[in-house]
Design a protein around this motif. Structure first.
Motif, short mmCIF file in Angstrom:
data_model
loop_
_atom_site.label_atom_id
_atom_site.label_comp_id
_atom_site.label_asym_id
_atom_site.label_seq_id
_atom_site.Cartn_x
_atom_site.Cartn_y
_atom_site.Cartn_z
N SER A 1 0.90 34.43 -71.46
CA SER A 1 1.81 33.94 -70.41
C SER A 1 1.14 34.03 -69.05
O SER A 1 1.28 33.12 -68.21
CB SER A 1 3.11 34.74 -70.39
OG SER A 1 3.84 34.50 -71.55
N THR B 1 0.19 31.03 -66.21
CA THR B 1 0.76 31.07 -64.85
C THR B 1 -0.25 31.55 -63.83
O THR B 1 0.12 32.07 -62.77
CB THR B 1 2.02 31.96 -64.82
OG1 THR B 1 1.66 33.27 -65.23
CG2 THR B 1 3.12 31.39 -65.67
N ASN C 1 5.97 36.69 -64.96
CA ASN C 1 7.35 36.35 -64.60
C ASN C 1 8.30 36.92 -65.65
O ASN C 1 7.89 37.44 -66.68
CB ASN C 1 7.50 34.84 -64.43
CG ASN C 1 7.15 34.07 -65.68
OD1 ASN C 1 7.35 34.55 -66.78
ND2 ASN C 1 6.61 32.87 -65.51
N SER C 2 9.57 36.80 -65.39
CA SER C 2 10.57 37.38 -66.31
C SER C 2 10.55 36.70 -67.66
O SER C 2 10.81 37.33 -68.69
CB SER C 2 11.96 37.31 -65.68
OG SER C 2 12.35 35.97 -65.48
N ALA C 3 10.23 35.44 -67.71
CA ALA C 3 10.15 34.73 -69.00
C ALA C 3 9.03 35.31 -69.85
O ALA C 3 9.18 35.49 -71.07
CB ALA C 3 9.95 33.24 -68.77
N ALA C 4 7.92 35.64 -69.23
CA ALA C 4 6.79 36.22 -69.96
C ALA C 4 7.14 37.60 -70.47
O ALA C 4 6.81 37.97 -71.61
CB ALA C 4 5.56 36.28 -69.05
N THR D 1 10.15 38.70 -71.11
CA THR D 1 11.14 38.52 -72.18
C THR D 1 10.46 38.09 -73.48
O THR D 1 10.76 38.62 -74.55
CB THR D 1 12.20 37.48 -71.76
OG1 THR D 1 12.85 37.93 -70.57
CG2 THR D 1 13.23 37.27 -72.86
N ALA D 2 9.54 37.16 -73.39
CA ALA D 2 8.82 36.69 -74.58
C ALA D 2 8.01 37.82 -75.21
O ALA D 2 7.98 37.99 -76.44
CB ALA D 2 7.92 35.52 -74.22
N GLN E 1 10.39 40.20 -76.88
CA GLN E 1 10.89 39.63 -78.13
C GLN E 1 9.82 39.68 -79.24
O GLN E 1 10.14 39.95 -80.39
CB GLN E 1 11.35 38.19 -77.92
CG GLN E 1 12.65 38.08 -77.16
CD GLN E 1 13.02 36.65 -76.83
OE1 GLN E 1 12.18 35.73 -76.89
NE2 GLN E 1 14.29 36.44 -76.47
#
Length: 190
Positions: A77, A81, A86-89, A91-92, A95
């Motif tokens: 991630s 970028t 970032n928060s998406a990274a 979160t991924a 997970q």
């Protein structure tokens, strides 16, 4: 009614109780082992993961893999970028770690099943041992009862021979000795 009670009853039926015949006490070590085996078999199954070395080893391996997966996901991630997390990274990555640890939860259930099956196999082995010990104990008792039967038959034969001798002596006008009379189980007033 226990086997011991059955043997006591048989001996009473033979009118041998209180005589020179005694029930064999059996092997106390074997009896203790039987009692221990029955107690162990009757205890419940409880899987203690913290005491299972395979569980600890596999948990450690899955945690390492989960951490590696999380770092790889974050690194991928960040590469996309230009090094910004970032928060998406996050979160991924989280997970991905959770997914790997969920696989461990499945494996932990398999380890518990394996421990349960091992316990069942141990119980089966112990039941076979109990059966063998009980068979040996039954054979020992059967041998003892056979010996009692043999001794009783011998006594009856000796009494019958003594009675025949007394009968022969009386028919010839002789008086049998007290020892011979005692051997017949009859009194001297015959």
């Amino acid at each position: 009614m226990s086997v011991k009670d059955n043997i006591d009853e048989l001996i009473n039926d033979l009118n041998l109780k209180g005589s020179a015949y005694e029930i064999p006490k059996g092997n106390s070590d074997a009896r203790k082992l039987l009692d221990d085996l029955y107690g162990d078999i009757n205890s419940g199954f409880e899987y203690k993961a913290e005491e299972d070395p395979v569980y600890a080893s596999e948990k450690q391996a899955y945690e390492r893999e989960a951490d590696r997966t999380m770092r790889d996901t974050l690194a991928q991630s960040n590469a996309k970028t230009n090094g910004f997390t970032n928060s998406a990274a996050i979160t991924a990555a989280s997970q991905a770690r959770d997914y790997t640890m969920a696989k461990f939860d499945d494996r932990a259930a398999e380890l518990e099943d394996r421990a349960y099956n091992k316990r069942q196999n141990q119980i089966s082995t112990k039941m076979q041992l109990i059966s063998a010990l009980e068979s040996m104990e039954a054979q020992e008792r059967a041998n003892y009862l056979d010996e009692l039967d043999r001794l009783e038959a011998k006594q009856n034969t000796q009494k019958e021979e003594a009675r025949q001798m007394v009968s022969d002596m009386i028919s010839m006008g002789q008086v049998p000795s007290q020892e011979l009379m005692d051997a017949t189980g009859l009194n001297k007033e015959y």
